[in-house]
Design a protein around this motif. Structure first.
Motif, PDB file in Angstrom:
ATOM      1  N   MET A 100       0.588  -0.933  -0.248  1.00  0.00           N
ATOM      2  CA  MET A 100       0.300  -0.300   0.163  1.00  0.00           C
ATOM      3  C   MET A 100       0.851   1.447  -0.221  1.00  0.00           C
ATOM      4  O   MET A 100       1.783   0.758   0.972  1.00  0.00           O
ATOM      5  CB  MET A 100      -0.806   0.039   1.812  1.00  0.00           C
ATOM      6  CG  MET A 100      -1.793  -0.559   0.793  1.00  0.00           C
ATOM      7  SD  MET A 100      -3.047  -1.192   2.632  1.00  0.00           S
ATOM      8  CE  MET A 100      -2.554  -1.196   4.574  1.00  0.00           C
ATOM      9  N   LYS A 101       0.444   2.437  -0.672  1.00  0.00           N
ATOM     10  CA  LYS A 101       0.968   3.710  -0.327  1.00  0.00           C
ATOM     11  C   LYS A 101       0.641   4.217   0.253  1.00  0.00           C
ATOM     12  O   LYS A 101      -0.735   4.654   0.945  1.00  0.00           O
ATOM     13  CB  LYS A 101       0.430   4.372  -2.101  1.00  0.00           C
ATOM     14  CG  LYS A 101       0.861   2.924  -3.630  1.00  0.00           C
ATOM     15  CD  LYS A 101       0.775   3.717  -4.136  1.00  0.00           C
ATOM     16  CE  LYS A 101       1.194   3.420  -4.964  1.00  0.00           C
ATOM     17  NZ  LYS A 101       0.558   3.563  -7.278  1.00  0.00           N
ATOM     18  N   TRP A 102       1.556   5.513   0.486  1.00  0.00           N
ATOM     19  CA  TRP A 102       1.527   6.297   1.992  1.00  0.00           C
ATOM     20  C   TRP A 102       0.891   7.332   0.765  1.00  0.00           C
ATOM     21  O   TRP A 102       1.510   8.233  -0.228  1.00  0.00           O
ATOM     22  CB  TRP A 102       2.854   6.816   2.703  1.00  0.00           C
ATOM     23  CG  TRP A 102       3.000   5.673   3.013  1.00  0.00           C
ATOM     24  CD1 TRP A 102       4.084   4.576   3.090  1.00  0.00           C
ATOM     25  CD2 TRP A 102       2.992   5.550   4.848  1.00  0.00           C
ATOM     26  NE1 TRP A 102       3.819   4.574   4.034  1.00  0.00           N
ATOM     27  CE2 TRP A 102       3.276   5.002   5.393  1.00  0.00           C
ATOM     28  CE3 TRP A 102       1.996   6.339   5.723  1.00  0.00           C
ATOM     29  CZ2 TRP A 102       2.758   4.941   6.615  1.00  0.00           C
ATOM     30  CZ3 TRP A 102       1.487   5.819   6.772  1.00  0.00           C
ATOM     31  CH2 TRP A 102       2.224   4.914   7.288  1.00  0.00           C
ATOM     32  N   TYR A 103      -0.015   8.113   1.293  1.00  0.00           N
ATOM     33  CA  TYR A 103      -0.697   9.767   0.651  1.00  0.00           C
ATOM     34  C   TYR A 103      -0.958  10.886   1.313  1.00  0.00           C
ATOM     35  O   TYR A 103      -1.146  10.394   2.722  1.00  0.00           O
ATOM     36  CB  TYR A 103      -2.031   9.168   0.486  1.00  0.00           C
ATOM     37  CG  TYR A 103      -2.238   7.965  -0.732  1.00  0.00           C
ATOM     38  CD1 TYR A 103      -2.143   8.701  -2.326  1.00  0.00           C
ATOM     39  CD2 TYR A 103      -2.719   6.961  -0.988  1.00  0.00           C
ATOM     40  CE1 TYR A 103      -2.440   7.530  -2.988  1.00  0.00           C
ATOM     41  CE2 TYR A 103      -2.936   6.218  -1.865  1.00  0.00           C
ATOM     42  CZ  TYR A 103      -2.614   6.327  -3.093  1.00  0.00           C
ATOM     43  OH  TYR A 103      -2.769   4.886  -3.467  1.00  0.00           O
ATOM     44  N   VAL A 104      -1.024  11.372   1.127  1.00  0.00           N
ATOM     45  CA  VAL A 104      -0.850  12.744   1.646  1.00  0.00           C
ATOM     46  C   VAL A 104      -2.111  13.364   2.035  1.00  0.00           C
ATOM     47  O   VAL A 104      -2.637  13.626   1.744  1.00  0.00           O
ATOM     48  CB  VAL A 104       0.218  14.018   1.388  1.00  0.00           C
ATOM     49  CG1 VAL A 104       0.235  15.095   2.317  1.00  0.00           C
ATOM     50  CG2 VAL A 104       1.753  13.997   0.842  1.00  0.00           C
ATOM     51  N   VAL A 105      -2.484  13.485   3.369  1.00  0.00           N
ATOM     52  CA  VAL A 105      -4.383  14.270   3.336  1.00  0.00           C
ATOM     53  C   VAL A 105      -3.800  15.743   4.098  1.00  0.00           C
ATOM     54  O   VAL A 105      -2.842  16.046   5.020  1.00  0.00           O
ATOM     55  CB  VAL A 105      -4.834  13.617   4.424  1.00  0.00           C
ATOM     56  CG1 VAL A 105      -6.041  14.052   4.810  1.00  0.00           C
ATOM     57  CG2 VAL A 105      -5.155  11.998   3.611  1.00  0.00           C
ATOM     58  N   TYR A 106      -4.606  16.450   4.051  1.00  0.00           N
ATOM     59  CA  TYR A 106      -4.557  17.658   3.621  1.00  0.00           C
ATOM     60  C   TYR A 106      -5.894  18.215   5.021  1.00  0.00           C
ATOM     61  O   TYR A 106      -6.909  17.262   4.878  1.00  0.00           O
ATOM     62  CB  TYR A 106      -5.151  18.611   3.199  1.00  0.00           C
ATOM     63  CG  TYR A 106      -4.160  21.173   3.227  1.00  0.00           C
ATOM     64  CD1 TYR A 106      -3.775  20.959   3.334  1.00  0.00           C
ATOM     65  CD2 TYR A 106      -6.037  20.848   4.042  1.00  0.00           C
ATOM     66  CE1 TYR A 106      -3.201  22.902   3.518  1.00  0.00           C
ATOM     67  CE2 TYR A 106      -5.610  21.687   3.898  1.00  0.00           C
ATOM     68  CZ  TYR A 106      -4.519  23.071   3.978  1.00  0.00           C
ATOM     69  OH  TYR A 106      -4.523  24.255   4.067  1.00  0.00           O
ATOM     70  N   THR A 107      -5.368  18.485   6.129  1.00  0.00           N
ATOM     71  CA  THR A 107      -6.405  18.593   7.323  1.00  0.00           C
ATOM     72  C   THR A 107      -7.619  20.225   7.681  1.00  0.00           C
ATOM     73  O   THR A 107      -6.221  21.524   7.175  1.00  0.00           O
ATOM     74  CB  THR A 107      -6.299  17.843   8.080  1.00  0.00           C
ATOM     75  OG1 THR A 107      -5.424  18.879   8.884  1.00  0.00           O
ATOM     76  CG2 THR A 107      -5.400  16.768   8.539  1.00  0.00           C
ATOM     77  N   LYS A 108      -8.069  20.163   8.183  1.00  0.00           N
ATOM     78  CA  LYS A 108      -8.536  21.258   8.778  1.00  0.00           C
ATOM     79  C   LYS A 108      -7.398  21.686  10.184  1.00  0.00           C
ATOM     80  O   LYS A 108      -6.693  20.974  10.187  1.00  0.00           O
ATOM     81  CB  LYS A 108      -9.542  21.465   8.998  1.00  0.00           C
ATOM     82  CG  LYS A 108     -11.170  21.324   8.144  1.00  0.00           C
ATOM     83  CD  LYS A 108     -12.633  21.228   9.772  1.00  0.00           C
ATOM     84  CE  LYS A 108     -13.482  20.758   8.219  1.00  0.00           C
ATOM     85  NZ  LYS A 108     -14.565  20.495   9.036  1.00  0.00           N
ATOM     86  N   PRO A 109      -7.090  23.419   9.648  1.00  0.00           N
ATOM     87  CA  PRO A 109      -6.368  23.709  10.805  1.00  0.00           C
ATOM     88  C   PRO A 109      -6.806  23.388  12.157  1.00  0.00           C
ATOM     89  O   PRO A 109      -7.646  23.112  12.644  1.00  0.00           O
ATOM     90  CB  PRO A 109      -6.664  25.113  10.669  1.00  0.00           C
ATOM     91  CG  PRO A 109      -7.779  26.165   9.454  1.00  0.00           C
ATOM     92  CD  PRO A 109      -8.500  24.299   9.242  1.00  0.00           C
ATOM     93  N   LYS A 110      -5.332  22.917  13.165  1.00  0.00           N
ATOM     94  CA  LYS A 110      -5.574  22.132  14.562  1.00  0.00           C
ATOM     95  C   LYS A 110      -5.909  21.022  14.141  1.00  0.00           C
ATOM     96  O   LYS A 110      -6.557  20.185  15.646  1.00  0.00           O
ATOM     97  CB  LYS A 110      -6.239  23.555  15.687  1.00  0.00           C
ATOM     98  CG  LYS A 110      -5.532  24.633  15.510  1.00  0.00           C
ATOM     99  CD  LYS A 110      -3.544  24.289  15.598  1.00  0.00           C
ATOM    100  CE  LYS A 110      -3.753  26.337  15.545  1.00  0.00           C
ATOM    101  NZ  LYS A 110      -2.079  26.251  15.880  1.00  0.00           N
TER     102      LYS A 110
END
Length: 154
Positions: free
Chosen positions: A1-11
């Motif tokens: 499986m691959k590592w993906y980058v997820v963008y989150t809400k601040p804090k």
């Protein structure tokens, strides 16, 4: 499986990683200790190394599962495709964080801006770097292979 980058809400980095872990998603949110000045005291707090970003290791068919966490906003894209982080890069971040504040010692007299150097100790051992800037207290190094800018205390 691959590592993906997820963008989150601040804090929301830590909370989103905890929620996704409960859902069975392998997550990694690198955290560091930081001393912050309060009005009456200094306090040591744990903060994410990368603001707004967490790493998830998930099968391609299950990628939409990350949106079950209310803190997740979107995936990070690079050149029109989902940004993928190599296992070696995740391991390098983990290794760097376990070593802590020990920095590689570099002599100011030895290097000039623009020099290409090879780090011989510390968390980024055996990595090639370019000296971008030299101040009275720090070196600014660019680790091209990892895409990092590293600030090393003299």
């Amino acid at each position: 499986m691959k590592w993906y980058v997820v963008y989150t809400k601040p804090k929301w980095e830590k909370r989103a990683a905890e929620q996704l872990t409960r859902l069975g998603v392998n997550c990694y949110c690198p955290m560091i200790q930081k001393i912050v000045q309060r009005s009456d005291r200094k306090k040591k707090v744990e903060v994410p190394l990368f603001n707004h970003y967490i790493f998830v290791q998930i099968a391609e068919k299950d990628r939409n599962m990350v949106f079950l966490s209310p803190g997740v906003e979107r995936y990070l894209f690079w050149l029109g495709k989902h940004a993928i982080v190599k296992d070696k890069e995740i391991e390098t971040i983990k290794e760097w964080l376990t070593i802590g504040d020990t920095a590689t010692e570099i002599s100011v007299m030895q290097y000039q801006i623009g020099d290409k150097i090879k780090l011989h100790s510390g968390p980024f051992c055996e990595q090639n770097a370019f000296v971008k800037d030299i101040t009275k207290t720090h070196y600014i190094l660019i680790l091209e292979s990892l895409g990092y800018v590293l600030k090393v205390k003299i």
